[in-house]
Motif scaffolding. Structure first.
Motif, PDB file in Angstrom:
ATOM      1  N   LYS A 143     -14.993  -5.088   3.673  1.00 30.50           N
ATOM      2  CA  LYS A 143     -13.948  -4.098   3.970  1.00 30.50           C
ATOM      3  C   LYS A 143     -12.574  -4.765   4.001  1.00 30.50           C
ATOM      4  O   LYS A 143     -11.599  -4.242   3.458  1.00 30.50           O
ATOM      5  N   MET A 144     -12.486  -5.916   4.662  1.00 30.46           N
ATOM      6  CA  MET A 144     -11.186  -6.588   4.762  1.00 30.46           C
ATOM      7  C   MET A 144     -10.645  -6.942   3.386  1.00 30.46           C
ATOM      8  O   MET A 144      -9.450  -6.790   3.117  1.00 30.46           O
ATOM      9  N   MET A 145     -11.520  -7.400   2.505  1.00 30.41           N
ATOM     10  CA  MET A 145     -11.101  -7.778   1.158  1.00 30.41           C
ATOM     11  C   MET A 145     -10.646  -6.554   0.357  1.00 30.41           C
ATOM     12  O   MET A 145      -9.539  -6.523  -0.202  1.00 30.41           O
ATOM     13  N   VAL A 146     -11.461  -5.526   0.314  1.00 27.06           N
ATOM     14  CA  VAL A 146     -11.166  -4.350  -0.501  1.00 27.06           C
ATOM     15  C   VAL A 146      -9.955  -3.587   0.044  1.00 27.06           C
ATOM     16  O   VAL A 146      -9.090  -3.130  -0.719  1.00 27.06           O
ATOM     17  N   GLU A 147      -9.879  -3.454   1.356  1.00 28.80           N
ATOM     18  CA  GLU A 147      -8.792  -2.683   1.943  1.00 28.80           C
ATOM     19  C   GLU A 147      -7.450  -3.394   1.801  1.00 28.80           C
ATOM     20  O   GLU A 147      -6.423  -2.755   1.562  1.00 28.80           O
ATOM     21  N   THR A 148      -7.443  -4.701   1.932  1.00 26.99           N
ATOM     22  CA  THR A 148      -6.195  -5.450   1.738  1.00 26.99           C
ATOM     23  C   THR A 148      -5.687  -5.268   0.318  1.00 26.99           C
ATOM     24  O   THR A 148      -4.482  -5.089   0.088  1.00 26.99           O
ATOM     25  N   LYS A 149      -6.587  -5.290  -0.633  1.00 26.55           N
ATOM     26  CA  LYS A 149      -6.195  -5.070  -2.028  1.00 26.55           C
ATOM     27  C   LYS A 149      -5.615  -3.674  -2.233  1.00 26.55           C
ATOM     28  O   LYS A 149      -4.601  -3.492  -2.914  1.00 26.55           O
ATOM     29  N   LYS A 150      -6.256  -2.660  -1.646  1.00 29.87           N
ATOM     30  CA  LYS A 150      -5.790  -1.280  -1.843  1.00 29.87           C
ATOM     31  C   LYS A 150      -4.456  -1.033  -1.144  1.00 29.87           C
ATOM     32  O   LYS A 150      -3.573  -0.367  -1.692  1.00 29.87           O
ATOM     33  N   LEU A 167      -2.170  -3.430   0.019  1.00 27.50           N
ATOM     34  CA  LEU A 167      -1.075  -4.375  -0.211  1.00 27.50           C
ATOM     35  C   LEU A 167      -0.905  -4.769  -1.672  1.00 27.50           C
ATOM     36  O   LEU A 167       0.166  -4.577  -2.251  1.00 27.50           O
ATOM     37  N   ASP A 168      -1.950  -5.338  -2.284  1.00 30.65           N
ATOM     38  CA  ASP A 168      -1.816  -5.807  -3.665  1.00 30.65           C
ATOM     39  C   ASP A 168      -3.208  -6.156  -4.203  1.00 30.65           C
ATOM     40  O   ASP A 168      -3.887  -7.017  -3.630  1.00 30.65           O
ATOM     41  N   PRO A 169      -3.635  -5.524  -5.304  1.00 34.06           N
ATOM     42  CA  PRO A 169      -4.972  -5.800  -5.834  1.00 34.06           C
ATOM     43  C   PRO A 169      -5.154  -7.216  -6.361  1.00 34.06           C
ATOM     44  O   PRO A 169      -6.289  -7.657  -6.575  1.00 34.06           O
ATOM     45  N   LYS A 170      -4.057  -7.947  -6.528  1.00 34.14           N
ATOM     46  CA  LYS A 170      -4.159  -9.310  -7.056  1.00 34.14           C
ATOM     47  C   LYS A 170      -4.467 -10.345  -5.968  1.00 34.14           C
ATOM     48  O   LYS A 170      -4.810 -11.486  -6.281  1.00 34.14           O
ATOM     49  N   ILE A 171      -4.327  -9.970  -4.708  1.00 37.25           N
ATOM     50  CA  ILE A 171      -4.570 -10.923  -3.620  1.00 37.25           C
ATOM     51  C   ILE A 171      -6.064 -11.226  -3.519  1.00 37.25           C
ATOM     52  O   ILE A 171      -6.894 -10.317  -3.487  1.00 37.25           O
ATOM     53  N   LYS A 172      -6.397 -12.505  -3.462  1.00 39.53           N
ATOM     54  CA  LYS A 172      -7.777 -12.919  -3.231  1.00 39.53           C
ATOM     55  C   LYS A 172      -7.950 -13.156  -1.737  1.00 39.53           C
ATOM     56  O   LYS A 172      -7.127 -13.823  -1.109  1.00 39.53           O
ATOM     57  N   LEU A 173      -9.018 -12.618  -1.173  1.00 36.86           N
ATOM     58  CA  LEU A 173      -9.238 -12.749   0.263  1.00 36.86           C
ATOM     59  C   LEU A 173     -10.703 -13.012   0.550  1.00 36.86           C
ATOM     60  O   LEU A 173     -11.582 -12.376  -0.020  1.00 36.86           O
ATOM     61  N   THR A 174     -10.949 -13.962   1.427  1.00 35.56           N
ATOM     62  CA  THR A 174     -12.304 -14.205   1.917  1.00 35.56           C
ATOM     63  C   THR A 174     -12.255 -14.201   3.440  1.00 35.56           C
ATOM     64  O   THR A 174     -11.316 -14.728   4.042  1.00 35.56           O
ATOM     65  N   ALA A 175     -13.261 -13.575   4.053  1.00 39.18           N
ATOM     66  CA  ALA A 175     -13.261 -13.410   5.506  1.00 39.18           C
ATOM     67  C   ALA A 175     -14.600 -13.819   6.106  1.00 39.18           C
ATOM     68  O   ALA A 175     -15.651 -13.690   5.466  1.00 39.18           O
ATOM     69  N   THR A 176     -14.549 -14.302   7.325  1.00 40.63           N
ATOM     70  CA  THR A 176     -15.733 -14.475   8.162  1.00 40.63           C
ATOM     71  C   THR A 176     -15.463 -13.706   9.454  1.00 40.63           C
ATOM     72  O   THR A 176     -14.513 -14.033  10.176  1.00 40.63           O
ATOM     73  N   CYS A 177     -16.256 -12.671   9.712  1.00 36.45           N
ATOM     74  CA  CYS A 177     -15.999 -11.783  10.839  1.00 36.45           C
ATOM     75  C   CYS A 177     -17.002 -12.047  11.961  1.00 36.45           C
ATOM     76  O   CYS A 177     -18.214 -12.015  11.736  1.00 36.45           O
ATOM     77  N   VAL A 178     -16.474 -12.287  13.145  1.00 37.56           N
ATOM     78  CA  VAL A 178     -17.285 -12.728  14.278  1.00 37.56           C
ATOM     79  C   VAL A 178     -17.023 -11.822  15.481  1.00 37.56           C
ATOM     80  O   VAL A 178     -15.865 -11.531  15.814  1.00 37.56           O
ATOM     81  N   ARG A 179     -18.106 -11.389  16.129  1.00 32.35           N
ATOM     82  CA  ARG A 179     -17.992 -10.619  17.365  1.00 32.35           C
ATOM     83  C   ARG A 179     -17.973 -11.597  18.538  1.00 32.35           C
ATOM     84  O   ARG A 179     -18.807 -12.508  18.600  1.00 32.35           O
ATOM     85  N   VAL A 180     -17.017 -11.414  19.450  1.00 30.71           N
ATOM     86  CA  VAL A 180     -16.858 -12.330  20.579  1.00 30.71           C
ATOM     87  C   VAL A 180     -16.932 -11.553  21.897  1.00 30.71           C
ATOM     88  O   VAL A 180     -16.701 -10.346  21.919  1.00 30.71           O
ATOM     89  N   PRO A 181     -17.246 -12.233  23.004  1.00 30.71           N
ATOM     90  CA  PRO A 181     -17.422 -11.532  24.279  1.00 30.71           C
ATOM     91  C   PRO A 181     -16.102 -11.205  24.966  1.00 30.71           C
ATOM     92  O   PRO A 181     -15.781 -11.689  26.061  1.00 30.71           O
ATOM     93  N   VAL A 182     -15.315 -10.375  24.298  1.00 27.60           N
ATOM     94  CA  VAL A 182     -14.026  -9.890  24.785  1.00 27.60           C
ATOM     95  C   VAL A 182     -14.094  -8.367  24.752  1.00 27.60           C
ATOM     96  O   VAL A 182     -14.611  -7.795  23.783  1.00 27.60           O
ATOM     97  N   PHE A 183     -13.599  -7.701  25.778  1.00 25.52           N
ATOM     98  CA  PHE A 183     -13.718  -6.244  25.824  1.00 25.52           C
ATOM     99  C   PHE A 183     -12.784  -5.554  24.829  1.00 25.52           C
ATOM    100  O   PHE A 183     -13.206  -4.667  24.084  1.00 25.52           O
ATOM    101  N   VAL A 184     -11.508  -5.921  24.817  1.00 29.62           N
ATOM    102  CA  VAL A 184     -10.521  -5.273  23.942  1.00 29.62           C
ATOM    103  C   VAL A 184      -9.589  -6.335  23.377  1.00 29.62           C
ATOM    104  O   VAL A 184      -9.182  -7.252  24.102  1.00 29.62           O
ATOM    105  N   GLY A 185      -9.237  -6.188  22.107  1.00 28.17           N
ATOM    106  CA  GLY A 185      -8.293  -7.087  21.465  1.00 28.17           C
ATOM    107  C   GLY A 185      -8.955  -7.953  20.415  1.00 28.17           C
ATOM    108  O   GLY A 185      -9.865  -8.711  20.712  1.00 28.17           O
ATOM    109  N   HIS A 186      -8.516  -7.807  19.165  1.00 26.18           N
ATOM    110  CA  HIS A 186      -9.019  -8.625  18.065  1.00 26.18           C
ATOM    111  C   HIS A 186      -8.053  -9.781  17.794  1.00 26.18           C
ATOM    112  O   HIS A 186      -6.827  -9.602  17.841  1.00 26.18           O
ATOM    113  N   ALA A 187      -8.598 -10.936  17.499  1.00 31.90           N
ATOM    114  CA  ALA A 187      -7.792 -12.090  17.107  1.00 31.90           C
ATOM    115  C   ALA A 187      -8.220 -12.550  15.720  1.00 31.90           C
ATOM    116  O   ALA A 187      -9.376 -12.350  15.317  1.00 31.90           O
ATOM    117  N   GLU A 188      -7.288 -13.163  14.992  1.00 31.95           N
ATOM    118  CA  GLU A 188      -7.579 -13.651  13.649  1.00 31.95           C
ATOM    119  C   GLU A 188      -6.877 -14.979  13.406  1.00 31.95           C
ATOM    120  O   GLU A 188      -5.689 -15.135  13.736  1.00 31.95           O
TER     121      GLU A 188
END
Length: 341
Positions: free
Chosen positions: A214-221, A223-244
């Protein structure tokens, strides 16, 4: 005369946050109607100082409603969004159901507000994934100055992104460990308390998860389809708030000093980047805020024209509810909606 707004999925985490933000931002609404499934009829939810009773989605007439803010999941959205849109009401959907439809704009207002005008094809606008939303807010101003070639991102995503049951599981497991009660995974595949899980959504054939896709496809749609993106998505023991943790490679020169200046002037971003202990923002500090915070901006010494940074955001707000309401505000500001009679 204000607008009529229906909030679908009003008893969920994001639905309740939508109601909070509508009130906080003084959205120009004459009427706000919370909608949910039949089992939640009569349940009260907060809207500013008021208490509103939920009504039944199944029997609600959307004629005359201007905006339907949808946060009830893909299955409900697939069935109901086209039906609601056919009445003239604009649906802003928080699920993944419509994000990849060519006739449905996928919008983050700070990034691609001009694309909102395409909503008239189906009267549906899609919200991106929570982890994508905060990322593209940061990437956009940098991409405008020095084109981005490649992004490597690792996410640290809070349990609220998986719903109330996930939050309850973290709470119950955490309490249980202190009384020597063995943690029982239910919502998650493994223990989430005092642990991290490198698995969000289903696995795909190439070994990535759908959240990473999702992160790869949505970023392309968005922002820019030419951007290459690779992600590793991890769930952490935090109630609210995403970090990257984000590494960005550019086509032309972009230094950490340049990036810090650009991001300080960008909409929706607050830079907190002191090179000292505590000179950065963590998820617990961003809860309840609208901004995406950026810290730890530094040059990548291993490759030309690259830098690394850290960003955090309240996933229930910018990643979901706030972005939805910003889309509606943009439609009003640009006079794109003929108000329902």
């Amino acid at each position: 005369m204000g607008y009529k707004v229906a909030v679908i999925g009003a008893t969920g985490n994001v639905g309740r946050e939508m109601l909070n933000i509508l009130a906080e931002r003084e959205f120009p609404a004459d009427e706000v109607i919370p909608l949910a499934s039949s089992r939640s009829i009569g349940v009260e939810v907060s809207y500013g100082d008021a208490r509103l009773k939920c009504r039944d989605l199944e029997n609600f007439d959307f004629h005359g409603i201007d905006f339907a803010l949808m946060s009830a999941g893909s299955t409900i959205s697939k069935e109901w969004s086209p039906r609601i849109g056919s009445t003239g009401c604009v649906v802003i959907d928080n699920s993944s159901c419509w994000r990849y439809d060519a006739d449905v704009p996928l919008i983050v207002p700070e990034v691609n507000a001009d694309a909102i005008a395409g909503f008239t094809k189906k009267n549906i606008i899609a919200n991106p994934n929570c982890s994508t939303a905060q990322l593209v807010v940061v990437l956009k101003p940098l991409h405008d100055v020095a084109k981005i070639k490649r992004v490597v991102v690792s996410t640290y995503q809070s349990v609220s992104g998986a719903g109330k049951e996930a939050m309850d599981e973290l709470w119950n497991q955490t309490k249980g460990i202190f009384v020597t009660q063995p943690p029982e995974p239910d919502k998650f595949t493994k223990q989430i308390a005092f642990n991290v899980i490198p698995h969000i959504d289903v696995f795909l054939d190439d070994g990535s998860t759908k959240e990473e896709w999702k992160m790869m496809v949505e970023t392309k749609k968005i922002l820019d389809p030419k951007i290459k993106l690779t992600a590793t998505c991890v769930r952490v023991p935090v109630f609210v708030g995403h970090a990257e943790a984000v590494n960005i490679e550019f086509e032309s020169e972009m230094t950490a000093k340049d990036a810090r200046r650009i991001l300080r002037d960008a909409p929706g971003i607050l830079v907190v980047d002191k090179r000292e202990p505590g000179g950065y923002v963590t998820p617990v500090e961003c809860v309840g805020d609208y901004a995406t915070y950026v810290s730890r901006i530094r040059d990548d010494q291993t490759v030309d024209n690259a830098l690394s940074l850290w960003c955090v955001s309240d996933n229930l707000r910018k990643g979901a509810a706030l972005n939805t309401i910003q889309i509606a505000e943009t439609i009003i500001e640009r006079n794109l909606l003929k108000k329902a009679a």
